[in-house]
Write a protein that holds these residues in place. Structure first.
Motif, PDB file in Angstrom:
ATOM      1  N   GLY A 173      28.142  30.348  31.469  1.00  0.00           N
ATOM      2  CA  GLY A 173      27.637  28.835  31.528  1.00  0.00           C
ATOM      3  C   GLY A 173      26.426  28.972  32.517  1.00  0.00           C
ATOM      4  O   GLY A 173      25.689  29.831  32.704  1.00  0.00           O
ATOM      5  N   ASP A 174      26.354  27.711  33.179  1.00  0.00           N
ATOM      6  CA  ASP A 174      25.358  27.340  34.334  1.00  0.00           C
ATOM      7  C   ASP A 174      25.720  27.497  35.721  1.00  0.00           C
ATOM      8  O   ASP A 174      24.751  27.089  36.724  1.00  0.00           O
ATOM      9  CB  ASP A 174      24.503  26.312  33.913  1.00  0.00           C
ATOM     10  N   PHE A 175      26.953  27.654  35.951  1.00  0.00           N
ATOM     11  CA  PHE A 175      27.418  27.721  37.333  1.00  0.00           C
ATOM     12  C   PHE A 175      28.510  28.734  37.328  1.00  0.00           C
ATOM     13  O   PHE A 175      28.967  29.139  36.524  1.00  0.00           O
ATOM     14  CB  PHE A 175      28.116  26.260  37.556  1.00  0.00           C
ATOM     15  N   LYS A 176      28.847  29.360  38.530  1.00  0.00           N
ATOM     16  CA  LYS A 176      29.545  30.480  38.923  1.00  0.00           C
ATOM     17  C   LYS A 176      29.902  30.295  40.338  1.00  0.00           C
ATOM     18  O   LYS A 176      28.949  29.827  41.105  1.00  0.00           O
ATOM     19  CB  LYS A 176      29.255  31.833  38.399  1.00  0.00           C
ATOM     20  N   GLU A 177      31.410  30.636  40.612  1.00  0.00           N
ATOM     21  CA  GLU A 177      31.538  30.943  42.048  1.00  0.00           C
ATOM     22  C   GLU A 177      31.325  32.489  42.453  1.00  0.00           C
ATOM     23  O   GLU A 177      31.989  33.237  41.609  1.00  0.00           O
ATOM     24  CB  GLU A 177      33.192  30.605  42.154  1.00  0.00           C
TER      25      GLU A 177
END
Length: 286
Positions: A173-177
């Motif tokens: 997606g457009d976010f990661k940790e």
């Protein structure tokens, strides 16, 4: 963990280019221009001290370009990375990681410097890994005609040639940790391919380094999109999604390019998301 603002230098850019299709009568209310239509800009970086790791986010323009080059940007003030690092007891050699939101010259130029005899270039942080992502690296090293002047070979290739270059693994997606960096990353494609915005948990707050998704506080209204963005309609969508989340979750937004507003918060209003509060780093760090 500790955060430190690192001021790498101030410059000026054409106000019309910075606000795209928005008329000057509107954008000049928040970002007044001089008689050449130039507005004040900052190259504000961020230093994260976390245990033995010292991560610098972006590096400003640096100082290796020609006098003619810098003449285009009307440099002003006396900030520098070295002065800012020294203020907090650090030097370039202490930096373990340089995280680059993207590879435009005003974000990466300070990562590379002349070698001692000025016959070539070397990394300006000899003990650091330099972090980007493979999609953006491909985009920057094979630039389109629109961005070619912003992706300078001398700012980019020495990182790879030094062996210090590292890639962030991209999310689905457009976010990661990010396990690589120890903070979250929001990926945005409107300004340039796979720009990365760090989300840092600090003092029970979330600080987001805004890079070029939100260059100044004056860019909060959705149509206020830079003429530099390669996909302005995508920027509109990304801003809408991000700013709604920022208002919901009370993010603290660190502005890289706003010479007069360091940190802001936003809120929901009848007109959409708008400015809530302006803060200085001294307010946070005291």
């Amino acid at each position: 963990m500790k955060l430190y603002p690192i001021e790498s230098g101030n410059f000026k850019l054409d106000g019309g280019a910075m606000f795209g299709v928005v008329p000057k009568t509107l954008w000049s209310r928040t970002n007044p221009a001089d008689d050449k239509n130039l507005i004040d800009m900052a190259a504000r970086c961020l230093l994260i001290e976390d245990g033995n790791r010292l991560t610098l986010i972006d590096t400003g323009m640096g100082n290796k370009q020609s006098e003619k080059f810098f003449g285009y940007y009307s440099m002003w003030g006396d900030h520098s990375i070295d002065k800012s690092l020294a203020k907090y007891g650090f030097s370039r050699d202490d930096i373990t990681d340089v995280f680059l939101t993207h590879l435009h010259f005003d974000h990466v130029g300070g990562a590379i410097q002349w070698n001692k005899d000025r016959t070539g270039y070397e990394t300006a942080f000899k003990n650091a890994h330099f972090w980007t992502n493979d999609n953006h690296w491909e985009w920057a090293t094979k630039p389109n005609a629109r961005e070619k002047a912003s992706f300078l070979t001398e700012n980019i290739m020495p990182m790879q040639e030094s062996g210090q270059l590292k890639f962030i693994e991209r999310p689905k997606g457009d976010f990661k940790e990010s396990s690589e960096m120890g903070f979250g990353i929001f990926f945005a494609d409107g300004h340039t391919e796979k720009q990365m915005l760090p989300h840092i948990n600090y003092m029970d707050k979330t600080f987001v380094f805004m890079a070029d998704l939100l260059p100044t506080a004056g860019h909060i209204p959705l149509p206020y999109v830079m003429g530099y963005d390669t996909r302005p309609l995508l920027t509109l969508d990304e801003k809408a999604k991000f700013l709604n989340t920022a208002a919901d979750k009370e993010y603290y937004l660190v502005l890289e390019h706003d010479a007069h507003n360091e940190i802001i918060t936003v809120q929901h209003t009848e007109k959409g998301v708008r400015l809530k509060e302006v803060l200085k780093w001294d307010d946070i760090l005291m």
